[in-house]
Scaffold this motif. Structure first.
Motif, PDB file in Angstrom:
ATOM      1  N   ASP A 118       0.836  -1.203   0.000  1.00 19.68           N
ATOM      2  CA  ASP A 118       0.000   0.000   0.000  1.00 19.68           C
ATOM      3  C   ASP A 118       0.871   1.253   0.000  1.00 19.68           C
ATOM      4  O   ASP A 118       0.580   2.241  -0.667  1.00 19.68           O
ATOM      5  CB  ASP A 118      -0.874   0.058   1.268  1.00 19.68           C
ATOM      6  N   GLN A 119       1.906   1.190   0.782  1.00 16.88           N
ATOM      7  CA  GLN A 119       2.760   2.366   0.937  1.00 16.88           C
ATOM      8  C   GLN A 119       3.461   2.696  -0.382  1.00 16.88           C
ATOM      9  O   GLN A 119       3.552   3.846  -0.783  1.00 16.88           O
ATOM     10  CB  GLN A 119       3.798   2.130   2.040  1.00 16.88           C
ATOM     11  N   GLY A 120       3.992   1.644  -1.030  1.00 21.48           N
ATOM     12  CA  GLY A 120       4.728   1.901  -2.278  1.00 21.48           C
ATOM     13  C   GLY A 120       6.023   2.620  -1.990  1.00 21.48           C
ATOM     14  O   GLY A 120       6.940   2.048  -1.412  1.00 21.48           O
ATOM     15  N   ARG A 121       6.085   3.872  -2.308  1.00 14.70           N
ATOM     16  CA  ARG A 121       7.287   4.661  -2.090  1.00 14.70           C
ATOM     17  C   ARG A 121       7.334   5.138  -0.622  1.00 14.70           C
ATOM     18  O   ARG A 121       6.363   5.679  -0.115  1.00 14.70           O
ATOM     19  CB  ARG A 121       7.271   5.882  -3.016  1.00 14.70           C
ATOM     20  N   PHE A 122       8.454   4.923   0.009  1.00 17.88           N
ATOM     21  CA  PHE A 122       8.601   5.375   1.393  1.00 17.88           C
ATOM     22  C   PHE A 122       9.084   6.820   1.414  1.00 17.88           C
ATOM     23  O   PHE A 122       9.492   7.377   0.400  1.00 17.88           O
ATOM     24  CB  PHE A 122       9.554   4.442   2.152  1.00 17.88           C
ATOM     25  N   HIS A 123       9.056   7.410   2.589  1.00 12.08           N
ATOM     26  CA  HIS A 123       9.443   8.812   2.722  1.00 12.08           C
ATOM     27  C   HIS A 123      10.620   8.966   3.672  1.00 12.08           C
ATOM     28  O   HIS A 123      10.734   8.234   4.650  1.00 12.08           O
ATOM     29  CB  HIS A 123       8.250   9.640   3.195  1.00 12.08           C
ATOM     30  N   TYR A 124      11.457   9.932   3.364  1.00 14.65           N
ATOM     31  CA  TYR A 124      12.694  10.153   4.128  1.00 14.65           C
ATOM     32  C   TYR A 124      12.729  11.530   4.756  1.00 14.65           C
ATOM     33  O   TYR A 124      13.749  11.941   5.276  1.00 14.65           O
ATOM     34  CB  TYR A 124      13.899   9.921   3.212  1.00 14.65           C
ATOM     35  N   VAL A 125      11.625  12.228   4.615  1.00 10.70           N
ATOM     36  CA  VAL A 125      11.483  13.512   5.311  1.00 10.70           C
ATOM     37  C   VAL A 125      10.102  13.570   5.967  1.00 10.70           C
ATOM     38  O   VAL A 125       9.158  12.940   5.493  1.00 10.70           O
ATOM     39  CB  VAL A 125      11.647  14.735   4.365  1.00 10.70           C
ATOM     40  N   TYR A 126      10.034  14.331   7.055  1.00 13.76           N
ATOM     41  CA  TYR A 126       8.752  14.666   7.677  1.00 13.76           C
ATOM     42  C   TYR A 126       8.325  16.007   7.102  1.00 13.76           C
ATOM     43  O   TYR A 126       8.892  17.044   7.455  1.00 13.76           O
ATOM     44  CB  TYR A 126       8.916  14.767   9.195  1.00 13.76           C
ATOM     45  N   GLY A 127       7.352  15.985   6.223  1.00 19.49           N
ATOM     46  CA  GLY A 127       6.951  17.233   5.599  1.00 19.49           C
ATOM     47  C   GLY A 127       5.582  17.138   4.970  1.00 19.49           C
ATOM     48  O   GLY A 127       4.985  16.057   4.889  1.00 19.49           O
ATOM     49  N   PRO A 128       5.093  18.289   4.506  1.00 21.22           N
ATOM     50  CA  PRO A 128       3.739  18.367   3.961  1.00 21.22           C
ATOM     51  C   PRO A 128       3.676  18.245   2.445  1.00 21.22           C
ATOM     52  O   PRO A 128       2.625  18.527   1.870  1.00 21.22           O
ATOM     53  CB  PRO A 128       3.304  19.768   4.407  1.00 21.22           C
TER      54      PRO A 128
END
Lengths: 329, 329, 329, 329
Positions: free
Chosen positions: A29-39
């Motif tokens: 479901d996630q697919g691409r993960f994120h490496y920053v906390y941002g909007p």
């Protein structure tokens, strides 16, 4: 009746701390993960306060360190580290609110050995780093893969450590910044605080519409300070329940257990992390009891508890707490 | 022949340090200002290496503090502070390159009194802050508006300070982060270093395609450390010339003048900022001379110069330098 | 008329800044050197305010590092390091007074090569130390002997550095403590501040009867921060003139030159050293001008100068100053 | 059989951890108290290894703060603070040895209210101080006298805190320094570490003949960090048993309980205190198990425990420990 029924979450939350609809975010479901906390990315899911969400997280290395002969410096690709699942958009959350996240369970996920720790060049609490910049040669890299399950962490033939899982990185999005998931700050992030564990509720400031909750980086066990910088990293399945406290503005993350309340500060030098946490706690104790800031300051001098989260991340993290039993004016 | 002709910019730049096409970014061209250094907005302009760009910058308060009776805490709207002009996309710039920015001139802009300084609650080098969190009452707010021109800063009837302008905030975009323009870091940002002045070339790491150069926050004069946190802030017209050094990877900003080279580190605690800067300088001196890191370390012990940029921002900034005259093996 | 005639020393000193009787303390007179700043030894000499004293000092290694093949770790015997000449008892000095020491000259002493620098294990600004404790292997030891005279420091065939001598360690005795001469603190000590040079007057708090002035550790030149921890160490002949300001209590050392006043702070982390120095300076500027602490705070934001003394000793040292020209209300 | 029989003290001590002759040092025996840890005073008593010594200690204010209307700033006379009983000369102790001190009991002494805490100007973890120098106005002074006994600390009508006594200040003399009893350092001193409690053995480096053990500053209870700087101070009767481990050189204090070993570091900034403690622990774990420094470093990343002693003294103190159960190679 559980202590949860009298928690801040139950008393003040939009959903009154009650479990609502169930959701799941799998790795797929996630697919691409994120490496920053941002909007700057769309949410992976939108949920209502009360939602119970089962979240699959990667380990801090996105599973790329697979065997003890791997060389992390060749495999890891900064800044694409500490992959985060999310963000989860919580309906109704606005700047100035408080997001409550009850941690229901954390289970290891994937094939054995599930656990990974390692020594990375110029990273860790007892080595020169990019910031505490020295000319000494770095320590050699080293990877240790460790078998673990919900009964224990099998460190060596002779040493079995307890399974004491927690979420290393969890937080909401800043309003306009997008900050590396390696960093802890006022919105949470990479706090590496062992208290963010099943049985606890963490309270996070909401800075942006929907709160945008991210999480990842689960640890099967970690000592105070996360000394070498890499705890017992594991991919995990995390079950959380979210709630929303409207109009309740907090400056830094807070935590509640059956017996204690805790505030969490992240900064350098380490004393500033402790100052942040303790000042927040002085104010919280005063707000709960009306005893006044100075009386709370003195009471915490006698009864405050401090937990060193990490002494390795871009900011260091300290949690400070007090037993609820002393919250009387 | 000017020293510029033998600068690193002239010797290694794509444009050989030669002035190319002229551009201008006015306040109107800019439209919406930016409060983070990041890659999530389109460039305001695209230029070739060699471009000379005239840039209008706002003061750090976007002109909102207009008179001495204004109360900054009511006027300012965190995190929408320290507005930046840009980003400027430099054609051909890629991660791992180095952007060279020669500062040609800085002139004050707008109606008198052009200069603003103030005391802000919980901000500054000699007060408790959000990080060095204390229970003491904050100092009262105070605004001072100051007439200034290119001949002087007219502090009071009796005290005229020299006009020594520089760019307080300048840098490139991080790769995936978007970081508050209040913060200095490896990409530049809010360094508040008085050496970033006309006559100098600043070298910045390129982290993202086009480099994405931002700048703002000009100061008419500032002491070492920017003690109260607010220098002599002014709207300005800045003239810069950009160049690009391909495949030249630097970890932190560098600076060159006719007589000195300098490296710039930003971190907390302050000694880490100095360590970063001096380690970069050890390596630079070694790279230029081949004298070896240890010899460079010893030489800098005798001949290193340190400038305290700021001791007030989210990270503190130190520049360390050495006379070019000693760069012999 | 010299600026000295209007110095604080001349205006407020018991001897009005006038030179009195001449004295000498030779190496032989001194006999046993001292390795702590404290009140537990008898004075080597007693002098009146106004006395001009010619003092022979050892280098920081008491002359034991004689050639480049020496291994300091085998030769040096901690804590018997940084030998100090003195203490000099100044008649009439009492706790709460201020001792003024004008530095007349510093000349190198002894056979060539007079200068010594070295890399010591676990000591220095860019290595792990006993306090910034790391597991990295230390740098190799290394000794460099350097020929120098009053015309220059002959670093290498190609590099000649200027002779810019100063007193690395100077101060008064604490009241009841006896503190290693390796440490700087409120009474002076191992500040390693290049401004403590011929042409300057240093003002020191008196903590104990007779003040008990110690000095040693002269440097032929040193960069800001004394990066590797060992400057261009030399045995020296120092000529000083002492005076006494009765009932003038200062918290930390101060310094005066023809053009500037300076305050000196020593602490860890480095920002605390800067905070100490700048707060003292705010108060001094206010006391001199009556402009108020907040106005002084803002003025120093524009016109303060900071010098990084050392970033290697048990406490770090920062000097902060302002031009006398701006000391107007 | 008690765990003491297998302690380091019992296995390696000259007296094999066995109790020898009994001694007492009463307030009257002591006469003049000491305010520095140093070698410049004669011992109050000489004992053999194995000696059991009953020691009467004053509270940190030497009993001068007697009622809640007292103003500490008028009563206290810096540097004559934190009075220490001792020094105790232990026969046979020489530089390079290790002194073991088993804490048998700590009982409050004197008339009620026995306990004192207070807010002192410019002292404490959440206020500006002499080192973290700010311009903010100090908090008001405040004294709180508290009734306490071995059953509890009667903080208020509603809050009773547990009686959890420990020795706030204990240590040996430096070799040639005499350092304020307000400071903790490598020899012990004012660590304010709650683990230095009945049931524990503390190990201290011997720096000077006879070790010269000082102690004082008992606390009836204290939170982590000793937040306002003044714990529940009380005069006490302390019973200790001393032993001597010949030729066992340790760099910093160590502590042993039935279940854990701990190392203690004191420094600023706080991360350096933690680094010191953890590096000592890495080395101790390696020495005990032979697992190698890197393996110990990784194991402590999983299983290390950190205790924040104080964040208020001239140096901050951190203890780091590990369960003995994991000391297997």
């Amino acid at each position: 009746m559980s202590w949860y029924d009298t928690s801040f979450m139950a008393r003040q939350g939009v959903a009154r701390g009650k479990a609502g609809k169930s959701h799941k975010i799998s790795i797929e479901d996630q697919g691409r993960f994120h490496y920053v906390y941002g909007p700057y990315v769309p949410p992976v899911i939108r949920v209502e306060p009360g939602a119970v969400v089962t979240v699959e997280t990667h380990d801090a290395f996105e599973g790329r360190i697979q065997k003890e002969t791997d060389r992390p410096s060749e495999i890891l690709n900064f800044p694409y580290l500490n992959p985060q699942t999310g963000p989860i958009h919580v309906e109704g959350a606005e700047k100035g609110d408080c997001l409550a996240v009850r941690i229901l369970s954390i289970r290891p996920r994937g094939p054995q050995p599930v656990g990974t720790t390692c020594l990375l060049p110029e990273f860790g609490g007892l080595v020169g780093t990019g910031q505490t910049a020295v000319l000494n040669a770095p320590l050699p890299e080293r990877v240790k893969k460790v078998r673990l399950d919900e009964n224990g962490v099998y460190w060596s033939d002779k040493i079995t450590l307890p399974y004491e899982p927690f979420i290393g990185t969890i937080g909401t999005s800043p309003e306009i910044e997008a900050i590396s998931s390696l960093q802890p700050d006022y919105y949470g992030g990479n706090m590496d605080l062992p208290d963010v564990a099943p049985g606890a509720i963490i309270y996070l400031p909401v800075n942006t519409p929907g709160a945008l909750l991210y999480l990842g980086d689960c640890h099967a066990i970690q000592g105070d300070g996360e000394l070498c910088g890499v705890a017992m990293e594991m991919p995990a399945t995390v079950e959380i329940q979210v709630d929303l406290i409207k109009g309740h503005t907090i400056g830094w993350p807070r935590l509640e257990t059956e017996t204690h309340i805790m505030t969490i500060g992240s900064a350098r030098p380490l004393e500033d992390a402790a100052r942040i946490a303790y000042r927040e706690l002085v104010r919280w104790v005063d707000a709960e009891t009306g005893m006044g800031e100075e009386e709370a300051y003195m009471l915490l001098t006698m009864a405050g508890k401090a937990r060193l989260g990490n002494m390795v991340d871009p900011k260091y993290t300290v949690g400070t707490g007090i037993a609820k039993a002393y919250l009387k004016r």
